[in-house]
Motif scaffolding. Structure first.
Motif, PDB file in Angstrom:
ATOM      1  N   ASP A 182       0.911  -1.275   0.035  1.00  0.00           N
ATOM      2  CA  ASP A 182       0.006   0.035  -0.027  1.00  0.00           C
ATOM      3  C   ASP A 182       0.862   1.213  -0.051  1.00  0.00           C
ATOM      4  O   ASP A 182       1.648   1.352   0.936  1.00  0.00           O
ATOM      5  CB  ASP A 182      -0.890   0.001   1.205  1.00  0.00           C
ATOM      6  N   PRO A 183       0.807   1.960  -1.238  1.00  0.00           N
ATOM      7  CA  PRO A 183       1.644   3.159  -1.117  1.00  0.00           C
ATOM      8  C   PRO A 183       1.304   4.308  -0.009  1.00  0.00           C
ATOM      9  O   PRO A 183       2.222   5.248  -0.018  1.00  0.00           O
ATOM     10  CB  PRO A 183       1.531   3.737  -2.503  1.00  0.00           C
ATOM     11  N   THR A 184       0.203   4.319   0.593  1.00  0.00           N
ATOM     12  CA  THR A 184      -0.407   5.434   1.248  1.00  0.00           C
ATOM     13  C   THR A 184       0.598   5.124   2.680  1.00  0.00           C
ATOM     14  O   THR A 184       0.372   6.074   3.545  1.00  0.00           O
ATOM     15  CB  THR A 184      -1.705   5.367   1.760  1.00  0.00           C
ATOM     16  N   ASN A 185       0.946   4.021   2.965  1.00  0.00           N
ATOM     17  CA  ASN A 185       1.682   3.688   4.199  1.00  0.00           C
ATOM     18  C   ASN A 185       3.138   3.716   3.984  1.00  0.00           C
ATOM     19  O   ASN A 185       3.854   3.107   3.301  1.00  0.00           O
ATOM     20  CB  ASN A 185       1.345   2.288   4.721  1.00  0.00           C
ATOM     21  N   GLN A 186       4.000   4.525   4.489  1.00  0.00           N
ATOM     22  CA  GLN A 186       5.383   5.043   4.144  1.00  0.00           C
ATOM     23  C   GLN A 186       6.045   4.477   5.392  1.00  0.00           C
ATOM     24  O   GLN A 186       7.406   4.558   5.543  1.00  0.00           O
ATOM     25  CB  GLN A 186       5.716   6.431   4.146  1.00  0.00           C
ATOM     26  N   THR A 187       5.521   3.775   6.345  1.00  0.00           N
ATOM     27  CA  THR A 187       6.391   3.677   7.691  1.00  0.00           C
ATOM     28  C   THR A 187       6.389   2.071   7.715  1.00  0.00           C
ATOM     29  O   THR A 187       7.333   1.518   8.507  1.00  0.00           O
ATOM     30  CB  THR A 187       5.816   4.232   8.994  1.00  0.00           C
ATOM     31  N   GLY A 188       5.564   1.196   7.042  1.00  0.00           N
ATOM     32  CA  GLY A 188       5.612   0.004   7.090  1.00  0.00           C
ATOM     33  C   GLY A 188       4.852  -0.703   6.142  1.00  0.00           C
ATOM     34  O   GLY A 188       4.126  -0.128   5.319  1.00  0.00           O
ATOM     35  N   TYR A 189       5.205  -2.249   5.851  1.00  0.00           N
ATOM     36  CA  TYR A 189       4.604  -2.847   4.717  1.00  0.00           C
ATOM     37  C   TYR A 189       3.001  -3.134   5.022  1.00  0.00           C
ATOM     38  O   TYR A 189       2.828  -3.828   6.180  1.00  0.00           O
ATOM     39  CB  TYR A 189       5.436  -3.832   4.375  1.00  0.00           C
ATOM     40  N   GLU A 190       2.453  -2.987   4.362  1.00  0.00           N
ATOM     41  CA  GLU A 190       0.763  -3.434   4.381  1.00  0.00           C
ATOM     42  C   GLU A 190       0.591  -3.797   2.625  1.00  0.00           C
ATOM     43  O   GLU A 190       0.401  -3.153   1.851  1.00  0.00           O
ATOM     44  CB  GLU A 190      -0.213  -2.369   4.738  1.00  0.00           C
ATOM     45  N   PRO A 191      -0.121  -4.996   2.670  1.00  0.00           N
ATOM     46  CA  PRO A 191      -0.397  -5.302   1.345  1.00  0.00           C
ATOM     47  C   PRO A 191      -1.653  -4.553   0.618  1.00  0.00           C
ATOM     48  O   PRO A 191      -2.628  -4.360   1.330  1.00  0.00           O
ATOM     49  CB  PRO A 191      -0.680  -6.719   1.537  1.00  0.00           C
ATOM     50  N   MET A 192      -1.752  -4.399  -0.843  1.00  0.00           N
ATOM     51  CA  MET A 192      -2.887  -3.931  -1.253  1.00  0.00           C
ATOM     52  C   MET A 192      -3.221  -4.486  -2.534  1.00  0.00           C
ATOM     53  O   MET A 192      -4.242  -4.778  -2.974  1.00  0.00           O
ATOM     54  CB  MET A 192      -2.531  -2.499  -1.623  1.00  0.00           C
ATOM     55  N   PHE A 193      -2.072  -5.043  -3.541  1.00  0.00           N
ATOM     56  CA  PHE A 193      -2.374  -5.592  -4.759  1.00  0.00           C
ATOM     57  C   PHE A 193      -1.727  -7.011  -4.621  1.00  0.00           C
ATOM     58  O   PHE A 193      -0.622  -6.951  -4.546  1.00  0.00           O
ATOM     59  CB  PHE A 193      -1.942  -4.711  -5.790  1.00  0.00           C
ATOM     60  N   LEU A 194      -2.450  -8.052  -5.182  1.00  0.00           N
ATOM     61  CA  LEU A 194      -1.866  -9.378  -5.568  1.00  0.00           C
ATOM     62  C   LEU A 194      -1.917  -9.504  -7.072  1.00  0.00           C
ATOM     63  O   LEU A 194      -2.912  -9.677  -7.582  1.00  0.00           O
ATOM     64  CB  LEU A 194      -2.963 -10.251  -5.160  1.00  0.00           C
ATOM     65  N   HIS A 195      -0.652  -9.282  -7.450  1.00  0.00           N
ATOM     66  CA  HIS A 195      -0.502  -9.566  -9.067  1.00  0.00           C
ATOM     67  C   HIS A 195      -0.357 -10.863  -9.096  1.00  0.00           C
ATOM     68  O   HIS A 195       0.685 -11.493  -9.015  1.00  0.00           O
ATOM     69  CB  HIS A 195       0.647  -8.735  -9.535  1.00  0.00           C
ATOM     70  N   SER A 196      -1.356 -11.675  -9.557  1.00  0.00           N
ATOM     71  CA  SER A 196      -1.430 -13.066  -9.733  1.00  0.00           C
ATOM     72  C   SER A 196      -0.829 -13.415 -11.038  1.00  0.00           C
ATOM     73  O   SER A 196      -1.438 -13.955 -12.117  1.00  0.00           O
ATOM     74  CB  SER A 196      -2.788 -13.543  -9.667  1.00  0.00           C
ATOM     75  N   ASN A 197       0.469 -13.286 -11.148  1.00  0.00           N
ATOM     76  CA  ASN A 197       1.106 -13.642 -12.513  1.00  0.00           C
ATOM     77  C   ASN A 197       1.375 -15.016 -12.678  1.00  0.00           C
ATOM     78  O   ASN A 197       1.876 -15.483 -13.769  1.00  0.00           O
ATOM     79  CB  ASN A 197       2.326 -12.807 -12.650  1.00  0.00           C
ATOM     80  N   VAL A 198       1.322 -15.783 -11.544  1.00  0.00           N
ATOM     81  CA  VAL A 198       1.421 -17.386 -11.906  1.00  0.00           C
ATOM     82  C   VAL A 198      -0.051 -18.134 -11.701  1.00  0.00           C
ATOM     83  O   VAL A 198      -0.462 -18.577 -12.752  1.00  0.00           O
ATOM     84  CB  VAL A 198       2.402 -18.120 -10.489  1.00  0.00           C
ATOM     85  N   VAL A 199      -0.763 -18.111 -10.459  1.00  0.00           N
ATOM     86  CA  VAL A 199      -2.110 -18.735 -10.417  1.00  0.00           C
ATOM     87  C   VAL A 199      -2.894 -17.589 -10.733  1.00  0.00           C
ATOM     88  O   VAL A 199      -2.935 -16.680  -9.849  1.00  0.00           O
ATOM     89  CB  VAL A 199      -2.282 -19.216  -8.970  1.00  0.00           C
ATOM     90  N   LYS A 200      -3.555 -17.552 -11.839  1.00  0.00           N
ATOM     91  CA  LYS A 200      -4.580 -16.391 -12.127  1.00  0.00           C
ATOM     92  C   LYS A 200      -5.899 -16.843 -11.885  1.00  0.00           C
ATOM     93  O   LYS A 200      -6.339 -17.871 -12.367  1.00  0.00           O
ATOM     94  CB  LYS A 200      -4.301 -16.135 -13.658  1.00  0.00           C
ATOM     95  N   TRP A 201      -6.530 -15.959 -10.776  1.00  0.00           N
ATOM     96  CA  TRP A 201      -7.953 -16.347 -10.339  1.00  0.00           C
ATOM     97  C   TRP A 201      -9.035 -16.101 -11.296  1.00  0.00           C
ATOM     98  O   TRP A 201      -9.211 -14.911 -11.641  1.00  0.00           O
ATOM     99  CB  TRP A 201      -8.111 -15.537  -9.066  1.00  0.00           C
ATOM    100  N   GLY A 202      -9.816 -17.083 -11.614  1.00  0.00           N
ATOM    101  CA  GLY A 202     -10.810 -17.080 -12.467  1.00  0.00           C
ATOM    102  C   GLY A 202     -11.741 -18.301 -12.349  1.00  0.00           C
ATOM    103  O   GLY A 202     -11.032 -19.414 -12.155  1.00  0.00           O
ATOM    104  N   ALA A 203     -13.088 -18.085 -12.349  1.00  0.00           N
ATOM    105  CA  ALA A 203     -13.772 -19.185 -12.100  1.00  0.00           C
ATOM    106  C   ALA A 203     -13.621 -20.147 -13.132  1.00  0.00           C
ATOM    107  O   ALA A 203     -13.563 -21.474 -12.911  1.00  0.00           O
ATOM    108  CB  ALA A 203     -15.344 -18.739 -11.775  1.00  0.00           C
ATOM    109  N   ARG A 204     -13.599 -19.706 -14.570  1.00  0.00           N
ATOM    110  CA  ARG A 204     -13.501 -21.055 -15.368  1.00  0.00           C
ATOM    111  C   ARG A 204     -11.900 -21.617 -15.469  1.00  0.00           C
ATOM    112  O   ARG A 204     -11.883 -22.724 -15.682  1.00  0.00           O
ATOM    113  CB  ARG A 204     -13.851 -20.237 -16.910  1.00  0.00           C
ATOM    114  N   ALA A 205     -11.101 -20.722 -15.280  1.00  0.00           N
ATOM    115  CA  ALA A 205      -9.624 -20.948 -15.077  1.00  0.00           C
ATOM    116  C   ALA A 205      -9.524 -22.302 -14.098  1.00  0.00           C
ATOM    117  O   ALA A 205      -8.789 -23.170 -14.040  1.00  0.00           O
ATOM    118  CB  ALA A 205      -8.669 -19.990 -15.065  1.00  0.00           C
ATOM    119  N   PHE A 206     -10.390 -22.126 -13.012  1.00  0.00           N
ATOM    120  CA  PHE A 206     -10.192 -22.967 -11.783  1.00  0.00           C
ATOM    121  C   PHE A 206     -11.148 -24.334 -12.055  1.00  0.00           C
ATOM    122  O   PHE A 206     -10.737 -25.268 -11.756  1.00  0.00           O
ATOM    123  CB  PHE A 206     -10.573 -22.279 -10.649  1.00  0.00           C
ATOM    124  N   MET A 207     -12.384 -23.998 -12.415  1.00  0.00           N
ATOM    125  CA  MET A 207     -13.555 -24.868 -11.906  1.00  0.00           C
ATOM    126  C   MET A 207     -14.147 -25.487 -13.146  1.00  0.00           C
ATOM    127  O   MET A 207     -14.997 -26.397 -13.071  1.00  0.00           O
ATOM    128  CB  MET A 207     -14.448 -24.201 -11.233  1.00  0.00           C
TER     129      MET A 207
END
Length: 522
Positions: free
Chosen positions: A392-417
């Motif tokens: 999260d770029p709004t936090n300059q003092t510590g790491y907080e996650p904001m974006f999961l770039h799923s470049n390996v396991v791509k989340w999709g209903a059809r791709a999964f199920m």
């Protein structure tokens, strides 16, 4: 924990039921008596339902998710002028065509280093460009930089999200777009595709109901000149109607609400926010000379401790950084033939990603790189990667996650199920993870357990997987991708993995609302 919203009121049920009763009013006395009894029962049910709904989520109709409620309050992006946008692109393209790099085509070679980052000697000797070609490229680069168009006042306005989709990536994008609304994001969204052939029929109409619009690059430019998917990103940002852009790749899944991201100090101070990748620079020493960063061939980029950037997400203020955006577009215009290879020399990361900071550095424009390294997420119980979790770029003092770039396991209903989806001409899935025994998540889907490891999520204060599946359930069961078997398999996994329940009350079934269900979490 409940991951749904209370139904706004029982009036929706009563209003539709009333219409159905009124059709009987002009009938026989017996039918009129039925109407009278119905009215009495309806009044009693209404009084009870008012008390019931005030404290308990409805068991009768679908529980409106945040994405349903937010859609009513989000203003759609304005419709751009196709003529003005096309004219802007045509002027830029004319400049680009007049001043190509030399040689026009560089041979792409892979480093022979056994997977290790190449040493300085290998980097020096990887790409051969003659002195004459280097000088010609530098001279043409100077001409392009000097002739770049001034910022077109009135062409862009507002702030919003640009996501790249199309073809099978539309299925992945539907997950990320759904997550944006599920986590409460109210930013307008433009979903960009190359052309109509990549557009899933009916999807764009659905998106408009959620404060999102589709755009096609082919409406503004000749896309036949775009020979690689990496070239689509920069052009979707350039031609977006927004003045301030948060770009997300189609396989990017936000895990925190990015609404306040444009007000972050890092963005207001500089106008550009970028995120780091894994690797250091491996560009040719002649690169900074050609781009005007140095006066001669130099290893300055290689010697820096800073890493290359990862462009699954980036922020750009066009008004403040218009010319650098246009210059990055020039690099991408000749990217597959020349600049992608010149920048990475065949090491990991070949593509558009480092054209952005190179353009900024060439024009001496400031930008902000998020100071926290990305975190790699792994499939639960394995050493197989899922994707890159960016801060999260709004936090300059510590790491907080904001974006999961799923470049390996791509989340999709059809791709999964999906089962037997390979024949779809637009977004076919040759073999879903459920069908493919070699998939890193096959066992998780087959035996119904989490893909993320909860212990990895807890220290970061997030647990995005249930909501991601809720977004995919929407795709599988309530969208243009709706298919009974896909929906059933998705819901079964959610029931057995997270304890979700999918129920519709008897009254709702009798009234014709059997396709609307509440999603509960035990």
């Amino acid at each position: 924990m409940e991951i749904y919203a209370d139904d706004p009121a029982p009036t929706h049920i009563f209003r539709n039921t009333l219409r159905r009763f009124r059709r009987l009013v002009k009938g026989s006395p017996r039918q009129q008596a039925i109407v009278l009894v119905g009215w009495i029962l309806l009044l009693i049910a209404g009084l009870r339902a008012t008390q019931y709904f005030s404290s308990t989520p409805t068991r009768f109709l679908t529980c409106d998710s945040p994405r349903d409620r937010l859609a009513k309050s989000i203003r759609l992006p304005r419709e751009p002028s196709v003529v003005l946008f096309s004219q802007t692109w045509n002027k830029l393209q004319s400049i680009f065509d007049n001043y190509p790099p030399h040689p026009l085509t560089l041979r792409q070679k892979k480093f022979d280093t056994g997977g290790k980052f190449p040493d300085i000697e290998s980097i020096r000797n990887q790409t051969e460009i003659s002195d004459d070609d280097a000088k010609e490229s530098r001279a043409n680069h100077v001409q392009v930089s000097h002739q770049l168009l001034p910022y077109p006042k009135g062409l862009f306005s507002g702030r919003g999200i640009v996501m790249l989709a199309g073809g099978r990536y539309s299925g992945y994008a539907s997950t990320g777009l759904g997550m944006l609304r599920e986590i409460g994001c109210t930013l307008p969204v433009e979903v960009w595709m190359k052309d109509k052939q990549e557009e899933k029929p009916g999807w764009c109409k659905e998106l408009r109901n959620e404060g999102m619009v589709c755009r096609r690059l082919s409406d503004y430019m000749d896309v036949s000149k775009l020979e690689h998917g990496y070239q689509l990103k920069i052009n979707s940002i350039l031609l977006s109607s927004f003045e301030q852009v948060l770009f997300l790749d189609g396989d990017n899944v936000p895990v925190r609400n990015p609404d306040r991201i444009f007000d972050s100090k890092s963005f207001t101070d500089t106008g550009v926010v970028l995120w780091s990748d894994y690797w250091r620079h491996s560009g040719a020493p002649i690169l900074p000379y050609i781009l005007g960063i140095t006066s001669e061939a130099s290893e300055v980029l290689i010697q820096e401790e800073t890493k290359t950037v990862e462009s699954g997400q980036l922020m750009w203020d066009k008004k403040r950084h218009w010319k650098s955006l246009c210059l990055a577009t020039y690099y991408n215009y000749y990217g597959p033939q020349h600049f992608y290879t010149l920048i990475s020399q065949g090491w990991a990361g070949w593509g558009d990603k480092d054209t952005f900071p190179m353009a900024l550095r060439s024009l001496r424009q400031e930008y902000h790189t998020v100071p926290f390294d990305l975190k790699t997420l792994f499939v639960n119980g394995t050493v197989h990667g899922i994707g890159m979790l960016q801060a999260d770029p709004t936090n300059q003092t510590g790491y907080e996650p904001m974006f999961l770039h799923s470049n390996v396991v791509k989340w999709g209903a059809r791709a999964f199920m999906c089962v037997g989806c390979g024949s779809d001409p637009i977004d076919g899935v040759a073999l879903s993870a459920l069908e493919n025994p070699d998939s890193s998540i096959h066992k998780h889907l087959k035996e119904h357990y989490r893909i993320f490891k909860v212990e990895d999520m807890e220290p970061m204060g997030i647990d995005p997987e249930p909501l991601i599946w809720k977004s995919m359930e929407h795709t599988a069961c309530r969208s243009v991708w709706k298919e009974d078997g896909l929906c059933a398999r998705t819901r079964e996994h959610m029931e057995k993995t997270f304890g979700h329940q999918f129920r519709v009350g008897r009254i709702a079934g009798l009234l014709g609302y059997g396709d609307r269900v509440c999603i509960f979490n035990q």
